[in-house]
Design an enzyme around this catalytic site. Structure first.
Site, short mmCIF file in Angstrom:
data_model
loop_
_atom_site.label_atom_id
_atom_site.label_comp_id
_atom_site.label_asym_id
_atom_site.label_seq_id
_atom_site.Cartn_x
_atom_site.Cartn_y
_atom_site.Cartn_z
N LYS A 61 39.44 35.96 44.50
CA LYS A 61 38.52 36.96 43.94
C LYS A 61 37.70 36.30 42.85
O LYS A 61 38.23 35.45 42.12
CB LYS A 61 39.30 38.15 43.38
CG LYS A 61 38.43 39.12 42.60
CD LYS A 61 39.19 40.38 42.20
CE LYS A 61 39.91 40.29 40.89
NZ LYS A 61 39.06 39.94 39.73
N GLU A 110 35.57 48.04 39.18
CA GLU A 110 36.45 48.31 38.03
C GLU A 110 35.74 49.22 37.02
O GLU A 110 34.57 48.96 36.66
CB GLU A 110 36.85 46.98 37.35
CG GLU A 110 37.72 47.21 36.11
CD GLU A 110 38.39 45.97 35.55
OE1 GLU A 110 38.24 44.88 36.15
OE2 GLU A 110 39.05 46.10 34.51
O1 KIV Z 1 42.94 40.08 36.51
C1 KIV Z 1 43.05 41.22 36.94
O2 KIV Z 1 44.12 41.82 36.98
C2 KIV Z 1 41.84 41.86 37.42
C3 KIV Z 1 41.85 43.33 37.53
C4 KIV Z 1 41.79 43.95 36.19
C5 KIV Z 1 40.75 43.82 38.38
O3 KIV Z 1 40.87 41.20 37.66
#
Ligand code: KIV
Length: 307
Positions: A123, A192
Protein backbone atom coordinates in the site's frame (compact mmCIF):
# COMPACT_ATOMS: atom_id res chain seq x y z
CA UNK A 1 6.32 -28.26 -8.65
CA UNK A 2 6.53 -31.35 -6.41
CA UNK A 3 4.04 -31.66 -3.57
CA UNK A 4 6.77 -31.10 -0.99
CA UNK A 5 7.34 -27.61 -2.45
CA UNK A 6 3.65 -26.71 -2.20
CA UNK A 7 1.78 -24.67 0.39
CA UNK A 8 2.15 -25.62 4.06
CA UNK A 9 -1.52 -26.36 4.66
CA UNK A 10 -4.76 -26.80 2.80
CA UNK A 11 -6.04 -23.37 3.94
CA UNK A 12 -7.14 -21.37 0.89
CA UNK A 13 -5.23 -18.11 0.57
CA UNK A 14 -7.24 -14.94 -0.12
CA UNK A 15 -6.20 -13.29 -3.38
CA UNK A 16 -7.10 -10.13 -5.32
CA UNK A 17 -9.63 -12.30 -7.17
CA UNK A 18 -11.27 -13.38 -3.89
CA UNK A 19 -11.48 -9.71 -2.87
CA UNK A 20 -13.07 -8.70 -6.18
CA UNK A 21 -15.62 -11.53 -5.79
CA UNK A 22 -16.48 -10.39 -2.26
CA UNK A 23 -17.22 -6.93 -3.65
CA UNK A 24 -19.24 -8.38 -6.56
CA UNK A 25 -21.37 -10.35 -4.08
CA UNK A 26 -21.83 -7.26 -1.89
CA UNK A 27 -20.06 -8.96 1.04
CA UNK A 28 -18.05 -6.73 3.37
CA UNK A 29 -14.36 -7.48 3.71
CA UNK A 30 -12.90 -7.52 7.23
CA UNK A 31 -9.57 -5.74 7.41
CA UNK A 32 -7.28 -5.16 10.42
CA UNK A 33 -3.70 -4.16 11.06
CA UNK A 34 -1.19 -6.57 12.60
CA UNK A 35 2.50 -6.22 13.24
CA UNK A 36 3.46 -9.52 14.87
CA UNK A 37 3.05 -13.28 14.47
CA UNK A 38 0.56 -13.97 17.30
CA UNK A 39 -1.80 -11.17 16.28
CA UNK A 40 -1.68 -12.39 12.67
CA UNK A 41 -2.49 -15.96 13.79
CA UNK A 42 -5.43 -14.78 15.96
CA UNK A 43 -6.83 -12.52 13.21
CA UNK A 44 -6.40 -15.25 10.59
CA UNK A 45 -8.12 -17.84 12.80
CA UNK A 46 -10.98 -15.38 13.34
CA UNK A 47 -11.52 -15.22 9.57
CA UNK A 48 -10.21 -11.72 8.87
CA UNK A 49 -9.89 -11.22 5.09
CA UNK A 50 -7.09 -8.66 4.86
CA UNK A 51 -4.23 -7.74 7.18
CA UNK A 52 -2.30 -4.50 6.82
CA UNK A 53 1.22 -4.42 8.22
CA UNK A 54 0.74 -0.69 8.67
CA UNK A 55 3.41 1.93 9.13
CA UNK A 56 1.21 2.77 12.15
CA UNK A 57 3.62 0.25 13.75
CA UNK A 58 5.80 3.33 14.25
CA UNK A 59 3.26 4.48 16.86
CA UNK A 60 1.63 1.28 18.12
CA UNK A 61 4.78 -0.85 18.36
CA UNK A 62 7.72 1.55 18.51
CA UNK A 63 6.29 4.49 20.46
CA UNK A 64 6.95 7.23 17.87
CA UNK A 65 4.57 10.21 17.85
CA UNK A 66 3.65 9.66 14.15
CA UNK A 67 4.35 7.27 11.27
CA UNK A 68 7.22 9.16 9.66
CA UNK A 69 10.15 7.66 11.57
CA UNK A 70 9.71 3.99 10.71
CA UNK A 71 12.19 2.48 8.25
CA UNK A 72 11.97 -0.23 5.59
CA UNK A 73 14.23 -2.44 7.72
CA UNK A 74 11.82 -2.20 10.67
CA UNK A 75 8.76 -2.69 8.46
CA UNK A 76 10.23 -5.84 6.93
CA UNK A 77 10.72 -7.42 10.37
CA UNK A 78 7.02 -6.84 11.15
CA UNK A 79 5.96 -7.99 7.66
CA UNK A 80 7.88 -11.28 7.88
CA UNK A 81 6.29 -12.10 11.24
CA UNK A 82 2.75 -11.31 10.04
CA UNK A 83 3.17 -13.20 6.77
CA UNK A 84 4.22 -16.32 8.71
CA UNK A 85 1.05 -16.12 10.80
CA UNK A 86 -1.51 -15.32 8.10
CA UNK A 87 -2.25 -18.50 6.19
CA UNK A 88 -5.57 -17.35 4.78
CA UNK A 89 -5.73 -13.56 5.05
CA UNK A 90 -4.37 -11.34 2.27
CA UNK A 91 -1.34 -9.51 3.71
CA UNK A 92 -0.44 -5.98 2.65
CA UNK A 93 2.88 -4.34 3.47
CA UNK A 94 2.66 -0.59 4.00
CA UNK A 95 5.40 1.31 2.16
CA UNK A 96 6.87 3.68 4.76
CA UNK A 97 7.69 7.36 4.28
CA UNK A 98 10.52 7.90 1.74
CA UNK A 99 10.47 4.29 0.51
CA UNK A 100 8.57 5.18 -2.71
CA UNK A 101 8.52 8.98 -2.96
CA UNK A 102 11.99 9.39 -4.51
CA UNK A 103 12.07 7.22 -7.64
CA UNK A 104 10.30 4.43 -9.51
CA UNK A 105 13.34 2.18 -8.98
CA UNK A 106 13.26 2.59 -5.19
CA UNK A 107 9.50 2.10 -5.15
CA UNK A 108 9.75 -1.18 -7.09
CA UNK A 109 12.71 -2.43 -5.03
CA UNK A 110 11.05 -1.63 -1.69
CA UNK A 111 7.66 -2.99 -2.75
CA UNK A 112 9.45 -6.12 -3.96
CA UNK A 113 11.10 -6.49 -0.55
CA UNK A 114 7.63 -6.77 1.03
CA UNK A 115 6.73 -9.57 -1.39
CA UNK A 116 10.01 -11.36 -0.63
CA UNK A 117 9.05 -11.01 3.07
CA UNK A 118 5.85 -12.94 2.32
CA UNK A 119 3.29 -10.14 1.74
CA UNK A 120 0.72 -10.41 -1.03
CA UNK A 121 0.62 -6.71 -1.90
CA UNK A 122 1.77 -3.25 -0.83
CA UNK A 123 0.00 0.00 0.00
CA UNK A 124 1.17 3.54 -0.64
CA UNK A 125 -0.31 6.94 0.17
CA UNK A 126 -1.32 9.62 -2.34
CA UNK A 127 -3.28 9.98 -5.56
CA UNK A 128 -2.44 11.40 -8.99
CA UNK A 129 0.98 12.50 -7.79
CA UNK A 130 2.04 8.90 -7.05
CA UNK A 131 0.14 7.29 -9.93
CA UNK A 132 3.40 6.98 -11.90
CA UNK A 133 4.99 5.08 -9.03
CA UNK A 134 1.93 2.85 -8.74
CA UNK A 135 2.22 2.11 -12.49
CA UNK A 136 5.92 1.24 -12.08
CA UNK A 137 5.08 -1.20 -9.27
CA UNK A 138 2.08 -2.78 -11.01
CA UNK A 139 4.19 -3.10 -14.21
CA UNK A 140 6.64 -5.08 -12.07
CA UNK A 141 3.82 -7.49 -11.21
CA UNK A 142 3.18 -6.11 -7.73
CA UNK A 143 -0.39 -5.71 -6.42
CA UNK A 144 -0.80 -2.17 -5.05
CA UNK A 145 -3.49 -0.66 -2.83
CA UNK A 146 -3.90 3.13 -3.00
CA UNK A 147 -4.58 5.19 0.15
CA UNK A 148 -6.49 8.50 -0.02
CA UNK A 149 -8.28 10.91 2.30
CA UNK A 150 -6.27 11.40 5.48
CA UNK A 151 -2.78 10.28 4.55
CA UNK A 152 -0.61 10.33 7.71
CA UNK A 153 2.67 10.57 5.78
CA UNK A 154 1.49 14.03 4.57
CA UNK A 155 0.78 15.12 8.15
CA UNK A 156 2.58 18.45 7.61
CA UNK A 157 0.70 19.28 4.40
CA UNK A 158 -2.70 18.21 5.78
CA UNK A 159 -2.14 20.20 8.99
CA UNK A 160 -2.47 17.21 11.35
CA UNK A 161 -4.87 14.27 11.50
CA UNK A 162 -7.89 16.00 9.95
CA UNK A 163 -11.02 14.63 8.32
CA UNK A 164 -10.76 14.95 4.50
CA UNK A 165 -13.27 15.30 1.65
CA UNK A 166 -15.76 17.42 3.60
CA UNK A 167 -17.00 19.44 0.61
CA UNK A 168 -18.11 18.48 -2.90
CA UNK A 169 -15.03 20.20 -4.32
CA UNK A 170 -12.75 18.27 -1.96
CA UNK A 171 -14.38 14.92 -2.61
CA UNK A 172 -14.19 15.50 -6.38
CA UNK A 173 -10.41 15.81 -5.98
CA UNK A 174 -10.34 12.56 -4.00
CA UNK A 175 -12.34 10.92 -6.80
CA UNK A 176 -9.85 12.18 -9.43
CA UNK A 177 -7.05 10.69 -7.35
CA UNK A 178 -8.89 7.39 -7.00
CA UNK A 179 -9.47 7.22 -10.77
CA UNK A 180 -5.77 7.94 -11.39
CA UNK A 181 -4.76 5.11 -9.02
CA UNK A 182 -7.26 2.71 -10.60
CA UNK A 183 -5.94 3.61 -14.09
CA UNK A 184 -2.39 2.93 -12.83
CA UNK A 185 -3.44 -0.62 -11.93
CA UNK A 186 -4.23 -0.35 -8.19
CA UNK A 187 -6.30 -3.41 -7.17
CA UNK A 188 -8.10 -1.49 -4.38
CA UNK A 189 -8.36 1.93 -2.75
CA UNK A 190 -8.41 2.70 0.97
CA UNK A 191 -10.20 5.86 2.14
CA UNK A 192 -9.24 7.20 5.55
CA UNK A 193 -11.17 9.68 7.73
CA UNK A 194 -13.88 10.95 5.41
CA UNK A 195 -17.59 11.62 5.91
CA UNK A 196 -19.68 8.58 4.95
CA UNK A 197 -21.42 10.54 2.16
CA UNK A 198 -18.07 11.44 0.56
CA UNK A 199 -16.69 7.89 0.76
CA UNK A 200 -19.88 6.54 -0.76
CA UNK A 201 -19.63 9.12 -3.59
CA UNK A 202 -16.12 7.86 -4.45
CA UNK A 203 -16.96 4.19 -4.11
CA UNK A 204 -19.93 4.44 -6.50
CA UNK A 205 -17.61 5.75 -9.24
CA UNK A 206 -14.76 3.25 -8.81
CA UNK A 207 -14.69 -0.36 -10.06
CA UNK A 208 -12.05 -1.83 -7.75
CA UNK A 209 -12.88 -2.53 -4.08
CA UNK A 210 -12.93 0.61 -1.92
CA UNK A 211 -12.18 0.00 1.75
CA UNK A 212 -12.59 2.52 4.54
CA UNK A 213 -11.08 3.39 7.90
CA UNK A 214 -13.25 6.03 9.53
CA UNK A 215 -15.13 6.46 6.24
CA UNK A 216 -18.59 5.17 7.18
CA UNK A 217 -20.45 1.99 6.26
CA UNK A 218 -20.94 2.42 2.51
CA UNK A 219 -17.63 0.92 1.41
CA UNK A 220 -16.54 -2.61 0.47
CA UNK A 221 -14.85 -3.37 3.79
CA UNK A 222 -13.77 -1.91 7.10
CA UNK A 223 -10.19 -1.46 8.30
CA UNK A 224 -9.32 -0.79 11.93
CA UNK A 225 -6.02 -0.56 13.75
CA UNK A 226 -6.10 -3.74 15.82
CA UNK A 227 -4.74 -1.91 18.89
CA UNK A 228 -7.79 0.40 18.80
CA UNK A 229 -10.34 -2.42 18.88
CA UNK A 230 -8.33 -4.46 21.39
CA UNK A 231 -7.70 -1.48 23.68
CA UNK A 232 -3.94 -1.92 23.91
CA UNK A 233 -2.81 1.32 22.29
CA UNK A 234 -0.54 3.11 24.74
CA UNK A 235 -0.74 6.59 23.13
CA UNK A 236 -3.36 9.29 23.59
CA UNK A 237 -5.14 8.87 20.25
CA UNK A 238 -8.73 7.63 20.69
CA UNK A 239 -10.31 7.74 17.23
CA UNK A 240 -14.01 8.64 17.24
CA UNK A 241 -14.89 6.12 14.53
CA UNK A 242 -13.78 2.94 16.28
CA UNK A 243 -15.22 0.84 19.12
CA UNK A 244 -13.17 -1.03 21.66
CA UNK A 245 -14.15 -4.69 21.55
CA UNK A 246 -12.03 -5.51 24.60
CA UNK A 247 -9.68 -3.73 27.02
CA UNK A 248 -6.32 -5.39 26.72
CA UNK A 249 -4.65 -2.38 28.34
CA UNK A 250 -6.30 -3.06 31.71
CA UNK A 251 -6.17 -6.85 31.28
CA UNK A 252 -2.41 -6.74 30.62
CA UNK A 253 -1.65 -4.12 33.30
CA UNK A 254 -3.67 -6.12 35.88
CA UNK A 255 -1.79 -9.31 34.95
CA UNK A 256 1.61 -7.61 35.39
CA UNK A 257 0.48 -6.13 38.75
CA UNK A 258 -0.74 -9.53 39.96
CA UNK A 259 2.57 -11.12 38.91
CA UNK A 260 4.56 -8.37 40.69
CA UNK A 261 2.56 -8.91 43.92
CA UNK A 262 3.01 -12.69 43.73
CA UNK A 263 6.79 -12.37 43.28
CA UNK A 264 7.10 -9.84 46.11
CA UNK A 265 4.97 -11.88 48.51
CA UNK A 266 6.77 -15.14 47.66
CA UNK A 267 3.55 -16.75 46.36
CA UNK A 268 5.26 -17.22 43.00
CA UNK A 269 6.83 -19.60 42.20
CA UNK A 270 4.87 -22.12 44.25
CA UNK A 271 5.18 -25.91 44.52
CA UNK A 272 3.32 -26.59 41.25
CA UNK A 273 5.84 -24.49 39.27
CA UNK A 274 8.88 -26.51 40.41
CA UNK A 275 10.70 -29.12 38.31
CA UNK A 276 10.76 -32.49 40.13
CA UNK A 277 13.96 -34.11 41.31
CA UNK A 278 14.69 -37.66 42.55
CA UNK A 279 14.52 -37.59 46.41
CA UNK A 280 18.01 -39.16 46.64
CA UNK A 281 19.50 -36.38 44.48
CA UNK A 282 17.71 -33.72 46.49
CA UNK A 283 19.14 -35.25 49.70
CA UNK A 284 22.66 -35.33 48.16
CA UNK A 285 22.43 -31.67 47.17
CA UNK A 286 21.15 -30.72 50.65
CA UNK A 287 23.98 -32.65 52.29
CA UNK A 288 26.59 -30.94 50.09
CA UNK A 289 25.05 -27.56 50.94
CA UNK A 290 25.22 -28.11 54.70
CA UNK A 291 28.81 -29.51 54.44
CA UNK A 292 29.81 -26.32 52.62
CA UNK A 293 28.24 -24.17 55.35
CA UNK A 294 30.20 -26.07 58.00
CA UNK A 295 33.48 -25.44 56.12
CA UNK A 296 32.74 -21.71 55.67
CA UNK A 297 35.81 -19.66 56.78
CA UNK A 298 35.25 -16.91 59.33
CA UNK A 299 34.11 -13.70 57.62
CA UNK A 300 37.06 -11.68 56.32
CA UNK A 301 37.71 -8.49 58.24
CA UNK A 302 37.71 -5.47 56.01
CA UNK A 303 40.48 -3.07 57.07
CA UNK A 304 39.29 0.36 57.99
CA UNK A 305 40.50 2.88 55.44
CA UNK A 306 40.88 6.55 56.31
CA UNK A 307 39.99 8.72 53.34
O1 KIV B 1 -0.44 2.34 8.88
C1 KIV B 1 -1.65 2.13 8.97
O2 KIV B 1 -2.14 1.43 9.84
C2 KIV B 1 -2.49 2.77 7.98
C3 KIV B 1 -3.92 2.92 8.30
C4 KIV B 1 -4.13 3.96 9.32
C5 KIV B 1 -4.72 3.20 7.10
O3 KIV B 1 -2.01 3.21 6.98
Amino acid sequence: MSESCGPRTSVKKTTVTTLASLKARGEKAVFVTAYDYPTAVFADRAGVDLILVGDSAAMTMLGHPNTLAITMTEMIVFARAVARGALRAFVIGDLPFLSYQVSDEEAVRNAGAFLVAGCDAVKCEGGARVAGRVRAMTDAGIAVMGHLGLTPQSLGQQGGYRVQGKTLAAVELVLEDALALQAAGAFAILLEAMPAESASFVRERIDVPVYGIGAGPDVDGQLVISHDILGNFVGDIRPKFVSRFTNLDSIVTDAFSAYASAVRSGDFPSREHLYPIEPAEAAAIAARKSARHERQPAPRRIPHVHL
